[in-house]
Design a protein around this motif. Structure first.
Motif, PDB file in Angstrom:
ATOM      1  N   ALA A 195       0.732  -1.031   0.104  1.00  0.00           N
ATOM      2  CA  ALA A 195       0.053   0.010  -0.190  1.00  0.00           C
ATOM      3  C   ALA A 195       0.970   1.294  -0.032  1.00  0.00           C
ATOM      4  O   ALA A 195       1.792   1.413   0.702  1.00  0.00           O
ATOM      5  N   ALA A 196       0.387   2.407  -0.926  1.00  0.00           N
ATOM      6  CA  ALA A 196       1.363   3.576  -0.929  1.00  0.00           C
ATOM      7  C   ALA A 196       0.355   4.519  -0.685  1.00  0.00           C
ATOM      8  O   ALA A 196      -0.751   4.399  -0.908  1.00  0.00           O
ATOM      9  N   GLY A 197       1.084   5.609  -0.390  1.00  0.00           N
ATOM     10  CA  GLY A 197       0.126   7.046  -0.091  1.00  0.00           C
ATOM     11  C   GLY A 197       0.998   7.546   1.152  1.00  0.00           C
ATOM     12  O   GLY A 197       1.909   7.558   1.639  1.00  0.00           O
ATOM     13  N   ALA A 198       0.025   8.293   1.775  1.00  0.00           N
ATOM     14  CA  ALA A 198       0.374   8.934   2.982  1.00  0.00           C
ATOM     15  C   ALA A 198       0.115   7.959   4.176  1.00  0.00           C
ATOM     16  O   ALA A 198      -0.737   7.328   4.493  1.00  0.00           O
ATOM     17  N   VAL A 199       1.458   7.810   4.539  1.00  0.00           N
ATOM     18  CA  VAL A 199       1.595   6.785   5.615  1.00  0.00           C
ATOM     19  C   VAL A 199       1.989   7.458   7.049  1.00  0.00           C
ATOM     20  O   VAL A 199       3.127   7.760   6.960  1.00  0.00           O
ATOM     21  N   GLN A 200       1.445   6.781   8.128  1.00  0.00           N
ATOM     22  CA  GLN A 200       1.909   7.336   9.578  1.00  0.00           C
ATOM     23  C   GLN A 200       2.570   5.877   9.918  1.00  0.00           C
ATOM     24  O   GLN A 200       1.925   5.217  10.591  1.00  0.00           O
ATOM     25  N   ASP A 201       4.156   6.013   9.724  1.00  0.00           N
ATOM     26  CA  ASP A 201       4.749   4.576   9.967  1.00  0.00           C
ATOM     27  C   ASP A 201       4.834   4.326  11.725  1.00  0.00           C
ATOM     28  O   ASP A 201       4.461   2.992  12.058  1.00  0.00           O
ATOM     29  N   GLN A 202       4.972   5.314  12.403  1.00  0.00           N
ATOM     30  CA  GLN A 202       4.997   4.830  13.853  1.00  0.00           C
ATOM     31  C   GLN A 202       3.741   4.493  14.523  1.00  0.00           C
ATOM     32  O   GLN A 202       3.521   3.441  15.294  1.00  0.00           O
ATOM     33  N   ALA A 203       2.621   5.340  14.012  1.00  0.00           N
ATOM     34  CA  ALA A 203       1.241   4.979  14.522  1.00  0.00           C
ATOM     35  C   ALA A 203       0.718   3.716  14.017  1.00  0.00           C
ATOM     36  O   ALA A 203       0.061   3.161  14.695  1.00  0.00           O
ATOM     37  N   LEU A 204       1.202   3.301  12.637  1.00  0.00           N
ATOM     38  CA  LEU A 204       0.826   1.868  12.148  1.00  0.00           C
ATOM     39  C   LEU A 204       1.269   0.802  13.061  1.00  0.00           C
ATOM     40  O   LEU A 204       0.611  -0.286  13.460  1.00  0.00           O
ATOM     41  N   LEU A 205       2.776   0.991  13.255  1.00  0.00           N
ATOM     42  CA  LEU A 205       3.305   0.018  14.089  1.00  0.00           C
ATOM     43  C   LEU A 205       2.603  -0.292  15.293  1.00  0.00           C
ATOM     44  O   LEU A 205       2.312  -1.339  16.110  1.00  0.00           O
ATOM     45  N   ALA A 206       2.352   0.992  16.133  1.00  0.00           N
ATOM     46  CA  ALA A 206       1.602   0.854  17.517  1.00  0.00           C
ATOM     47  C   ALA A 206       0.112   0.243  17.338  1.00  0.00           C
ATOM     48  O   ALA A 206      -0.186  -0.339  18.271  1.00  0.00           O
ATOM     49  N   CYS A 207      -0.593   0.659  16.345  1.00  0.00           N
ATOM     50  CA  CYS A 207      -2.014   0.090  16.185  1.00  0.00           C
ATOM     51  C   CYS A 207      -1.619  -1.345  15.892  1.00  0.00           C
ATOM     52  O   CYS A 207      -2.466  -2.153  16.632  1.00  0.00           O
ATOM     53  N   ALA A 208      -1.004  -1.756  14.918  1.00  0.00           N
ATOM     54  CA  ALA A 208      -0.845  -3.344  14.857  1.00  0.00           C
ATOM     55  C   ALA A 208      -0.393  -3.966  16.099  1.00  0.00           C
ATOM     56  O   ALA A 208      -0.836  -5.105  16.405  1.00  0.00           O
ATOM     57  N   SER A 209       0.463  -3.491  16.927  1.00  0.00           N
ATOM     58  CA  SER A 209       0.997  -4.036  18.312  1.00  0.00           C
ATOM     59  C   SER A 209      -0.399  -4.235  19.123  1.00  0.00           C
ATOM     60  O   SER A 209      -0.576  -5.241  19.837  1.00  0.00           O
ATOM     61  N   LYS A 210      -1.156  -3.089  19.085  1.00  0.00           N
ATOM     62  CA  LYS A 210      -2.212  -3.319  20.199  1.00  0.00           C
ATOM     63  C   LYS A 210      -3.339  -4.409  19.412  1.00  0.00           C
ATOM     64  O   LYS A 210      -4.025  -4.908  20.529  1.00  0.00           O
ATOM     65  N   VAL A 211      -3.573  -4.433  18.260  1.00  0.00           N
ATOM     66  CA  VAL A 211      -4.376  -5.501  17.834  1.00  0.00           C
ATOM     67  C   VAL A 211      -3.981  -6.987  18.253  1.00  0.00           C
ATOM     68  O   VAL A 211      -4.580  -7.796  18.459  1.00  0.00           O
ATOM     69  N   ILE A 212      -2.597  -7.100  17.968  1.00  0.00           N
ATOM     70  CA  ILE A 212      -2.011  -8.213  18.449  1.00  0.00           C
ATOM     71  C   ILE A 212      -2.218  -8.632  19.894  1.00  0.00           C
ATOM     72  O   ILE A 212      -2.518  -9.768  20.228  1.00  0.00           O
ATOM     73  N   GLU A 213      -1.943  -7.533  20.723  1.00  0.00           N
ATOM     74  CA  GLU A 213      -2.218  -7.872  22.220  1.00  0.00           C
ATOM     75  C   GLU A 213      -3.467  -7.944  22.638  1.00  0.00           C
ATOM     76  O   GLU A 213      -3.830  -8.870  23.289  1.00  0.00           O
ATOM     77  N   ALA A 214      -4.593  -7.416  21.939  1.00  0.00           N
ATOM     78  CA  ALA A 214      -5.901  -7.575  22.223  1.00  0.00           C
ATOM     79  C   ALA A 214      -6.259  -9.069  21.864  1.00  0.00           C
ATOM     80  O   ALA A 214      -7.225  -9.285  22.272  1.00  0.00           O
ATOM     81  N   ARG A 215      -5.856  -9.656  20.723  1.00  0.00           N
ATOM     82  CA  ARG A 215      -6.083 -10.888  20.812  1.00  0.00           C
ATOM     83  C   ARG A 215      -5.333 -11.959  21.444  1.00  0.00           C
ATOM     84  O   ARG A 215      -5.184 -13.082  21.144  1.00  0.00           O
ATOM     85  N   GLY A 216      -4.560 -11.636  22.237  1.00  0.00           N
ATOM     86  CA  GLY A 216      -3.595 -12.472  23.213  1.00  0.00           C
ATOM     87  C   GLY A 216      -2.424 -12.940  22.632  1.00  0.00           C
ATOM     88  O   GLY A 216      -2.007 -13.725  23.358  1.00  0.00           O
ATOM     89  N   GLY A 217      -1.814 -12.238  21.844  1.00  0.00           N
ATOM     90  CA  GLY A 217      -0.485 -12.364  21.288  1.00  0.00           C
ATOM     91  C   GLY A 217       0.597 -11.607  21.848  1.00  0.00           C
ATOM     92  O   GLY A 217       0.282 -10.596  22.731  1.00  0.00           O
ATOM     93  N   LYS A 218       1.701 -11.619  21.139  1.00  0.00           N
ATOM     94  CA  LYS A 218       2.938 -10.993  21.722  1.00  0.00           C
ATOM     95  C   LYS A 218       3.559 -10.114  20.617  1.00  0.00           C
ATOM     96  O   LYS A 218       4.295 -10.739  19.784  1.00  0.00           O
ATOM     97  N   PRO A 219       3.243  -9.092  20.540  1.00  0.00           N
ATOM     98  CA  PRO A 219       3.932  -8.373  19.504  1.00  0.00           C
ATOM     99  C   PRO A 219       5.583  -8.036  19.527  1.00  0.00           C
ATOM    100  O   PRO A 219       6.021  -7.649  20.504  1.00  0.00           O
TER     101      PRO A 219
END
Length: 387
Positions: free
Chosen positions: A112-136
């Motif tokens: 995916a290309a375009g306007a990317v918020q890299d740090q915010a995206l990594l934080a969001c993905a980590s939050k989703v992994i934790e919410a599902r019981g995983g370890k980011p």
């Protein structure tokens, strides 16, 4: 002043002006920001399938806008904007999806290309992994940073760098996309076969191209022979694709490339017969697809076979909505289901009378049990589109 002297001064002045203008343009070019990354620049060579989406064009189309503007949800967690604090897809302009020719079933990559918020995206993905019981776990991959669930090695990873692009894939293929994005490996742009079929279908807000490897074509021929079809025209297919162009009308153009003219013409006759039969089918007409199929023009042109149809924006929007409903593309509601009513106790003094609805039934809203499919190991084929 002599004429020769005057002409010399004029030429000198023109040369100074041209030289100064050229220097100014070169300086402007050096000062201008680097070109934004394109999604296809991160798709490795050797792809079986490549699909691209022009998101601004699709958002502006009445036929597709509702699907891109509606609130997106993460199953089990809620709206994306509520979970992450922003919508990672809102600023994206281009998406490419690739399936490698050499790989196990299920391998794929998304860019995916375009306007990317890299740090915010990594934080969001980590939050989703934790919410599902995983370890980011966040780690560096060249100029990219990737996040994955260390408790489940089978899932994919998300990698992103400042300015983009965003990469989604798994294992070796994600690293191949990183190498392609950083210029260390060839991209799908080096595939003459993908470029050939892309030019055959033309530009579009959505486009997909498929290039078969020699091994896949040989296997297709063997399967057709075993089915009793002999040397069927489909065995001559080298590549295929389709493009959707948006405007006052929605134009769909599909094409197939064959290895010879005769089987391509025969394949066209078979597709026309199949089109006529399917257009008259009751189920096809009920969803509004019958009238569209009747307008599809199928014609062979040498080693190429083309299929074209045009729809109004209203007609395309209604058809997409119906197909989405039938295919379940809309996300299901996350509202909890009501508990089942308790079973009635049997009558005293005798067995309960049988009832027609007393047999246990599966809950209609419950998903089917997961099927675990072990991929079949195959020899690694040559890259699709390789000369």
């Amino acid at each position: 002043m002599q004429t020769r002297t005057r002409d010399g001064l004029v030429l000198l002045l023109v040369g100074v002006l041209l030289g100064g203008g050229l220097a100014w343009l070169l300086g402007r070019r050096r000062e201008s920001p680097p070109a934004a990354p394109r999604a296809l620049d991160a798709v490795p060579a050797g792809a079986l399938l490549v699909a691209t989406l022009d998101l601004p064009a699709l958002r502006a189309s009445p036929a597709f806008a509702s699907f891109l503007r509606e609130e997106r949800e993460i199953p089990g967690l809620g709206k994306v904007r509520d979970v992450c604090g922003f919508d990672p897809l809102a600023g994206l302009t281009e998406v490419a999806i690739a399936i490698p020719a050499a790989g196990e079933g299920g391998d794929f990559g998304l860019v995916a290309a375009g306007a990317v918020q890299d740090q915010a995206l990594l934080a969001c993905a980590s939050k989703v992994i934790e919410a599902r019981g995983g370890k980011p776990v966040v780690a560096g991959l060249g100029s990219f940073r990737a996040v994955r669930d260390s408790s489940d090695e089978g899932r994919g990873e998300i990698a992103v760098r400042p300015g983009g692009p965003i990469l989604l894939g798994g294992g070796a293929y994600l690293r191949a996309m990183v190498d392609a994005a950083e210029g260390r490996a060839a991209t799908v742009g080096a595939s003459g076969a993908h470029d050939h079929i892309a030019r055959a279908v033309g530009e579009g807000a959505a486009r997909v191209t498929v290039v078969l490897t020699p091994e896949q074509r040989a296997e297709l021929g063997r399967e057709l022979a075993l089915s009793g079809a002999g040397r069927a025209p489909a065995a001559s297919i080298v590549a295929g694709g389709a493009a959707v162009a948006l405007g006052p009308e929605i134009a769909v153009h599909g094409a197939v490339l064959c290895d010879a003219e005769a089987p391509c013409a025969e394949l066209g006759a078979q597709l026309r017969a199949a089109r006529d039969a399917r257009a008259g089918d009751l189920a096809t007409r009920l969803i509004g697809l019958g009238a569209v199929l009747e307008r599809v023009a199928i014609a062979a042109d040498g080693k190429a076979l083309h299929a074209r149809v045009k729809l109004s924006a209203e007609e395309a929007g209604a058809l997409v909505e119906r197909l989405a409903s039938l295919r379940g593309l809309r996300q299901p509601s996350l509202a909890p289901r009501e508990p089942p009513a308790p079973a009635e106790p049997p009558a005293l003094g005798g067995s309960a009378a049988p009832r027609g609805d007393a047999a246990p039934r599966m809950d209609a809203g419950a998903p089917p049990p997961d099927a675990i499919i072990t991929p079949r190991r195959r020899p690694v084929p040559d890259d699709a589109g390789a000369p």
